[in-house]
Each structure stands twice: as structure tokens, then as C-alpha cells.
Design a protein around this motif. Sequence first.
Motif, mmCIF file in Angstrom:
data_model
loop_
_atom_site.group_PDB
_atom_site.id
_atom_site.type_symbol
_atom_site.label_atom_id
_atom_site.label_comp_id
_atom_site.label_asym_id
_atom_site.label_seq_id
_atom_site.Cartn_x
_atom_site.Cartn_y
_atom_site.Cartn_z
ATOM 1 N N VAL A 1 10.200 62.752 -20.084
ATOM 2 C CA VAL A 1 9.362 62.581 -18.895
ATOM 3 C C VAL A 1 8.822 61.156 -18.824
ATOM 4 O O VAL A 1 8.886 60.504 -17.784
ATOM 5 N N TRP A 2 8.320 60.677 -19.978
ATOM 6 C CA TRP A 2 7.778 59.317 -19.992
ATOM 7 C C TRP A 2 8.842 58.304 -19.611
ATOM 8 O O TRP A 2 8.598 57.396 -18.819
ATOM 9 N N GLN A 3 10.006 58.462 -20.223
ATOM 10 C CA GLN A 3 11.093 57.514 -19.955
ATOM 11 C C GLN A 3 11.427 57.509 -18.468
ATOM 12 O O GLN A 3 11.552 56.457 -17.843
ATOM 13 N N THR A 4 11.552 58.718 -17.879
ATOM 14 C CA THR A 4 11.899 58.804 -16.459
ATOM 15 C C THR A 4 10.828 58.133 -15.605
ATOM 16 O O THR A 4 11.140 57.291 -14.752
ATOM 17 N N LEU B 1 8.376 55.987 -16.453
ATOM 18 C CA LEU B 1 8.212 54.551 -16.682
ATOM 19 C C LEU B 1 9.382 53.775 -16.120
ATOM 20 O O LEU B 1 9.212 52.726 -15.506
ATOM 21 N N PHE B 2 10.577 54.331 -16.309
ATOM 22 C CA PHE B 2 11.752 53.596 -15.849
ATOM 23 C C PHE B 2 11.788 53.535 -14.331
ATOM 24 O O PHE B 2 12.083 52.477 -13.758
ATOM 25 N N LEU B 3 11.474 54.653 -13.680
ATOM 26 C CA LEU B 3 11.469 54.633 -12.213
ATOM 27 C C LEU B 3 10.436 53.637 -11.698
ATOM 28 O O LEU B 3 10.694 52.869 -10.776
#
Lengths: 361, 166
Positions: free
Chosen positions: B14-17, B19-21
Motif C-alpha cells: 500500500v505504501w509503495q503504491t 508513495l509511487f503514485l
Amino acid sequence: MNRFKLVKTITLLLLFVTASMHAISTPSKEETHGKKDLKTEIKEYINHHLLDSHDFSLYSYETDEGEHKYIGAPLPVILWDGGLKVFSSSKFHHGETLAEVDGNYYKLYHGKIYKTDAAGTINYDEDHHATNAKPLDFSITKNVVFIFLVGLLMFFMFSRMAKKYKNNPIPTGLGRLLEPIILYVRDDIAIPNIGKKKYKKYMSYLLTIFFFIWIINLLGLTPLGVNVTNNIAVTLALALMTYFITTFSGNKDYWKHIFWMPGVPVPMKIILAPIELLGTIIKPFSLMIRLYANITAGHVVLMSIIGLMFIFKNWIGSPLSFGLAFALSLLELLVAALQAYIFTMLSALYFGSAVEEHEHH
Amino acid sequence: MDKLIEQFSLGLFVWQTVLFLALVLLLRKFAWKPILEAVNNREEGIKNALDEAENARKEMQNLQADNERILNEARTERDGMLKEARELKESIIAEAKEEATIQANKVIEQAQATIQSEKQAAIADIKNQVAEISVGIAEKVVKTELSDKDKQIKLVEDMLKEVTIS
């Protein structure tokens, strides 16, 4: 030519290492007990290194009293367990103690947080897997911190670079290094794969993913000990984004080629449809596995060779494994960039196939 | 594979998604758009400059061709003019010559006529003078001849001799 030399050097080094390994393994058979401890320790260390963690520790040591000391900083733990629970990871004492929050007890076990009773019992199933309830864990882990840092770094780097273009169309400073890379992504990845008409829409994503993977891979090679892209959750997130962008930008031709392949007989169309449909999922899946496996393998091999230094502990083996580790580090530098390139390239290829205008047969 | 699934952390995902978005959106607004636009503008600027240079070169060539053409035209015109002038000159000379001949002839004729008339006059004058002189001489001769008697008779006799009746 150069690559040839490198391969030769590595092969030679490998030969020497195997030879010296044989040389030492024979006499040390009697004292296998201590050796095994070291070996297991190294193995555990590598496994630990590959995992995400709830605190940021640079290194740990054991005091004379047998107490583990960690050098680093705790990170916030955010749990959703019938309500939002936020506390510092220092409460776990690196898994040695239970954290008690609002009357619930949590235990850090193998990098995961489990809900336990006050005594901290962990129940296992027959495969030795913990069966305790796992609260939803949205903690700011080490990897999240580094994802955030890389994001900040990239934002700082590129927005500064963009500002400089306002006054002067010729890049200066860092822009001089970054601009050719940006142009490379545009001219050699985006345009040839997506086409001149439609590439602009995807440039932001391609550039971001390229630099993100590259920088975070490079950070993984530093002694800070972070490796974000060897985490399947991270690569899954990246691959899913490519998948969604491909799926949502697919035009009529793209779907037609999946469900009703033109130019083949009807029975073949029926056979091809599920294969093609599966292909759309396999493509991003391969992206995910490729990035994950490459980085993980690189880290495992590199750390094993570094670990060999401590196993050899003699004047020939240790320098050799040091040299080998050095050569491998250089190779990993290449791999870091290569994986970023491949991910970006394949993403662009998939986008290209989704928006491609076919000539009607 | 089992280990992979067990390792999978939803939180990190979730964090990766997220932060990346966020990173993609932020960078798109603050970095990629301005950078790509600047690079594009620069490239177009270079392209335009090159095109302009090419156009200028072509124009220069055209100008040069024009110059050449004008020069050639001027040259032929000059040649034509020279030729015309030469012809004119020749015709003028010829005309003048003719005129001169005519004039000369006229003068000569006039001169000849004058000479003739002068000659006639002179001849007439001379005739008169000769006549006068002859008369004078004759007078004198007659006077002397008739001064004595003998001589008169002799003369008459001579004259009579001459005038023989035939």
C-alpha cells in the motif's frame, strides 16, 4: 573485449576460491561445530538482510553479558486492529519484548507483527507457521522510509533541474548528467515502442519508474543495507501499475487481438483467447518476478561471498573473496541500471501494444 | 513460493503504491512536464534555426543565380548596344561619305562651270583685245603704207594681183 576480461577475471577468481575452499575444508573438519555456527549466523544474517524491518538499524553487536545492542533508530508502527494504533517500534526491543497497546499485546516475530496474549505465546501449525492473528500492518518500515527518501530525492533533483530550464535552455550542473538519460528514455524507450503520436502520455510514468528503480537499486548497494526492490510487495505494486495502465489504455484493436485474434481460423481463435488473456497477466507478473529475483539473487550472492571472508579467515581466501565481492559489486551496479532499463523498456512495450493501431487485414 | 507469499507485506504494498503514485503525479507537474517542454522547445529551436539557415542558403543561391542572370542580360544588352552603335557609326560614315561626294561633285561642277564661263569671258576679252590690237596695227600699217604714193599704188596692185578673177 572488456566484458570478456571481466568474465575471465571472475572465472579465475572462482577457480581460486573453490581451490582454497577445498584446501581449508579438509583440516577444519574436526572443529565443525564453531564453523557451523558461523555459517548459520551468516545465513540468518543474509535472510534477515533481505527482509523488511520495523526499525532502522545499521548494525548490532553482542555485549559481554550476552545482550544484543542495536545501533539505529526505531520507526513508527501503524496497525489497524479494530482501530488505528500507532506506537514506536522501540516497544518491541527488536522482537525481544511484547508491545502492549490499548490492552492488546503484539509480538514481532520474523519481521511480522502478531497479536498475542499477555504471555506472548505464538501458536504454530504443523508446518511451523505461526497461526496467531495478524493485524493489518501499515507501519513505516525501513523500506517505506527509503521509498519516501528516494521520492524526496527525486523530487528535489528533478524539480530543481526543471527550474533551471526556465532561465536557460541549456542544462547545467546535475541536469547535464540527467538530461541525456531522460532523452534516452524518451528517444530509445518510449518513442520506438509506443510511437511518436502517443508516447507523451506515458513519459511521466516511464521516467519516474526508470529513475525510481535505478536509484533505489543503487541505494540497495550502499552499506546502509536497504534493498527495497527485492521485496515482492514493492515489485508487485510497480508491476500492477504497468498492468493497469496497459489495460486502461488498451484500444479496440488491443482487445480484439486478445479475444478474437484476426487472421486465424475460428477454432484457433477460441484456443487463443484464453492464452492471450492469460498473457496480459503473465506480462506484468514476469516484470514483478524479474526485478525481484534479480535484485534478491544479486544480494544473496554478494552477501554470501562477503560472508566467505569470515569463514576463510586466512590470507589467501579472504582477499580473494574480497576481490570477488568487489567484482560482483561492479556487476551489481550494472544490474541495478539494467533492471531499471528492462522494467521501463518492457512497460513501454506493453503500453505500445495496447495503443498500437493495426492495419486491418 | 510459499515463502514469497508469507513474506508479502500488504502495508509495504500500500505504501509503495501510494508513495509511487504521489511521486509520479508530483514529478509530472514539477519536473517532467517542464523538463520535456524545455527540451522540446530547445530541439524545435535548433531545428528551426537549421531550417532557417538552409532557407537562407537557398535564398543566397537564388540571389546568386539572379545576379548571374542579370549580369548575363546586361552583358548581352551591352553587346547589342555596342553592335547597334557600330552599325550606326558605319551608316553615318557611309552617309557622310555619300553626302561629301555629292557636295564635292557639286563644287567641282560649279568650279568647272565657273572656269568655263571665266574662260569664255577671258577668250572674249582676248578676242576683243586682239581685234582692237589688230585694228590698231592695221591702222598703223595702213597709215604707214599709205603715207607714200608709190606704196599705195603698189598695194593696190598687190591686192589686185591677189584678187584674180578666176
